[in-house]
Design an enzyme around this catalytic site. Structure first.
Site, mmCIF file in Angstrom:
data_model
loop_
_atom_site.group_PDB
_atom_site.id
_atom_site.type_symbol
_atom_site.label_atom_id
_atom_site.label_comp_id
_atom_site.label_asym_id
_atom_site.label_seq_id
_atom_site.Cartn_x
_atom_site.Cartn_y
_atom_site.Cartn_z
ATOM 1 N N GLY A 216 16.995 36.717 17.169
ATOM 2 C CA GLY A 216 17.054 35.393 17.778
ATOM 3 C C GLY A 216 15.727 34.670 17.706
ATOM 4 O O GLY A 216 15.675 33.449 17.482
ATOM 5 N N ASP A 217 14.627 35.398 17.882
ATOM 6 C CA ASP A 217 13.301 34.792 17.757
ATOM 7 C C ASP A 217 13.040 34.369 16.318
ATOM 8 O O ASP A 217 12.425 33.329 16.076
ATOM 9 C CB ASP A 217 12.230 35.784 18.214
ATOM 10 C CG ASP A 217 12.393 36.185 19.664
ATOM 11 O OD1 ASP A 217 12.395 35.296 20.533
ATOM 12 O OD2 ASP A 217 12.539 37.390 19.931
ATOM 13 N N ARG A 218 13.495 35.201 15.366
ATOM 14 C CA ARG A 218 13.322 34.840 13.958
ATOM 15 C C ARG A 218 14.097 33.582 13.637
ATOM 16 O O ARG A 218 13.597 32.692 12.914
ATOM 17 C CB ARG A 218 13.798 35.995 13.049
ATOM 18 C CG ARG A 218 13.533 35.725 11.560
ATOM 19 C CD ARG A 218 12.041 35.777 11.305
ATOM 20 N NE ARG A 218 11.661 35.321 9.978
ATOM 21 C CZ ARG A 218 11.181 34.119 9.715
ATOM 22 N NH1 ARG A 218 11.087 33.204 10.681
ATOM 23 N NH2 ARG A 218 10.811 33.793 8.497
#
Length: 475
Positions: free
Chosen positions: A254-256
């Site tokens: 999700g951060d990526r």
């Protein structure tokens, strides 16, 4: 040149304890994890900022840090890669520790309850001057301390908001909000799904439409893991499918996704193309091993560490597959090489290798390893793309990239029953042979299609009059 990005959010420090689980404890029905390796990496907003910096962007991270050991360790990890603007932290920085065996998480421990204690003039100036922003909310209060400044910035500049159920709502007019399907379901002011409808495309689309209106956002992209993402501007949703099925560690995906989307919006892309690029980036990240492929070599917590990424490896996922096949009594086959410009000789070798066992794991030289072996003009195709092409072959079950010149270290982790090589190695001494014998494995020579060569293909593509006469093995 890539547009700079300011990341505002709650930083965490993540630990992984990775080992083997081969028996249960005598005093309780719990696995005993042995042979532990400890890894440390940025988490939360710090990981999103690290991804943006790894994409070649100038990054400023606005986050709350203190003087506790976790804060000091994270500060040392991040300072060489980005500008840090620190907010005061009330308490100790949050730490997350995962215990994994065979690539599978067994347990997670959460420590530290620190929260952002206020803004600073420097942080307010950074938000006001940011050409683009990513808000990474992990429910520890950092976005709340800068909410008015963020609300003003959202009216004029690209902003991506990655929300959290324990955090505040995104500010109005934000360009793109990126909840996961479970987060969207928890946050959406919509009726609960019907029985059997939970987390389906229909539910995600309905939640995305509702959240666009509820948050007064310009668009919402609900991430769906290996299925991709659903993008809505408040009407019908657009499905952006993942380009391949990725089987690596999804932690941090999700951060990526959010970091890639923020960067693309910063560079002037529309939301549709930004989400497509973000799905591709997140899929490649997971396929390359996800959090398990992020390596941070250094001292224990509180000491300086340097961060690196193995461009495209998934060693933990491959090792988990090998362990599962062995446990089921199957035969694990591995094959290796550069696989630069995949050709028919490669495919024939891999198909033959797969027929010799119950799974095929392909070990691929990293970009740096290829350059050391074949010169500065190689590889022609970067590791991430070579991995993606190999994963698309039906005969390939997993792909793992290794940084060394030879794959002995990776083979020791995989412990295959068979190491498949082209028949041209019949007259060669293979250094892998002795290693395979230590666990009862064997080198198996397989035929390859003569006349197929990456060098010859490259020569013809470049317009050379004639390809080299020497034929390369199918590597």
């Amino acid at each position: 040149m890539s547009t700079p990005v300011v990341v505002v959010g709650d930083a965490l420090l993540d630990h992984d304890l990775t080992g083997r689980a081969e028996r249960l404890a005598p005093d309780a029905p719990v696995p005993v994890v042995s042979g532990l390796h400890r890894g440390t990496r940025p988490g939360g907003a710090a990981l999103a900022a690290w991804f943006a910096a790894a994409d070649g962007r100038e990054v400023t991270l606005v986050t709350a840090l203190g003087d506790d050991p976790a804060s000091r360790s994270l500060r040392d990890l991040l300072a060489p890669r980005m500008r840090l603007i620190e907010l005061p932290l009330d308490g100790w920085l949050s730490r997350k520790t995962r215990v994994l065996a065979g690539g599978h998480p067994l347990l997670r421990l959460d420590e530290g309850d620190g929260r952002a204690a206020g803004s600073t003039p420097e942080a307010l100036r950074a938000v006001a001057a940011a050409p683009a922003l990513l808000v990474s909310d992990y429910g520890r209060g950092t976005p709340d301390t800068l909410r008015e400044a963020l609300a003003e910035a959202a009216l004029a500049r690209p902003m991506v908001w990655d929300p959290h159920p324990r955090g505040g709502a995104p500010v109005p007019s934000v360009r793109l909000v990126t909840p996961s399907a479970s987060e969207a379901r928890a946050l959406a002011p919509a009726p609960p799904p019907r029985q059997g409808d939970h987390h389906t495309l229909r539910t995600a689309a309905r939640d995305a439409r509702a959240l666009v209106r509820h948050w007064d956002a310009r668009s919402v992209a609900v991430t769906l893991g290996e299925r991709g993402a659903l993008l809505s501007h408040g009407a019908e949703a657009m499905l952006v499918p993942a380009p391949t099925r990725a089987a690596g560690d999804p932690c941090g995906a999700g951060d990526r996704f959010a970091a890639a989307a923020a960067g693309l919006l910063a560079d002037g892309e529309l939301a549709e193309s930004a989400v497509q690029g973000a799905v591709r980036a997140a899929t490649e990240y997971v396929a390359a091993g996800g959090a398990g492929a992020l390596t941070f070599a250094g001292t224990a917590e509180g000491g300086r560490e340097t961060a690196g990424r193995d461009g495209g490896s998934a060693p933990q996922a491959a090792a988990a597959l090998a362990a599962d096949v062995r446990a089921a009594g199957g035969t694990v086959v591995a094959a290796g090489g550069c696989f630069d410009l995949l050709h028919a000789g490669h495919v024939a070798l891999l198909q033959a290798a797969r027929s010799a066992g119950d799974c095929l794991i392909v070990c691929v030289n990293s970009d740096a390893s290829v350059r050391r072996r074949k010169g500065d003009t190689r590889p022609l195709v970067p590791a991430a793309d070579r991995v993606r092409v190999l994963q698309a072959l039906e005969c390939v079950d997993a792909v793992a990239v290794f940084e060394e010149d030879t794959p002995e270290r990776l083979l020791a982790a995989l412990r295959p029953h068979i190491w498949a090589k082209g028949a041209d190695y019949a007259r060669s001494d293979l250094p892998e042979s002795a290693l395979l014998e230590t666990w009862g494995g064997q080198v198996l020579l397989l035929p390859y299609l003569d006349g197929r060569s990456t060098t010859a293909l490259a020569a013809r593509a470049s317009g050379a009059e004639r390809p080299p006469a020497r034929t390369e093995p199918a590597r």
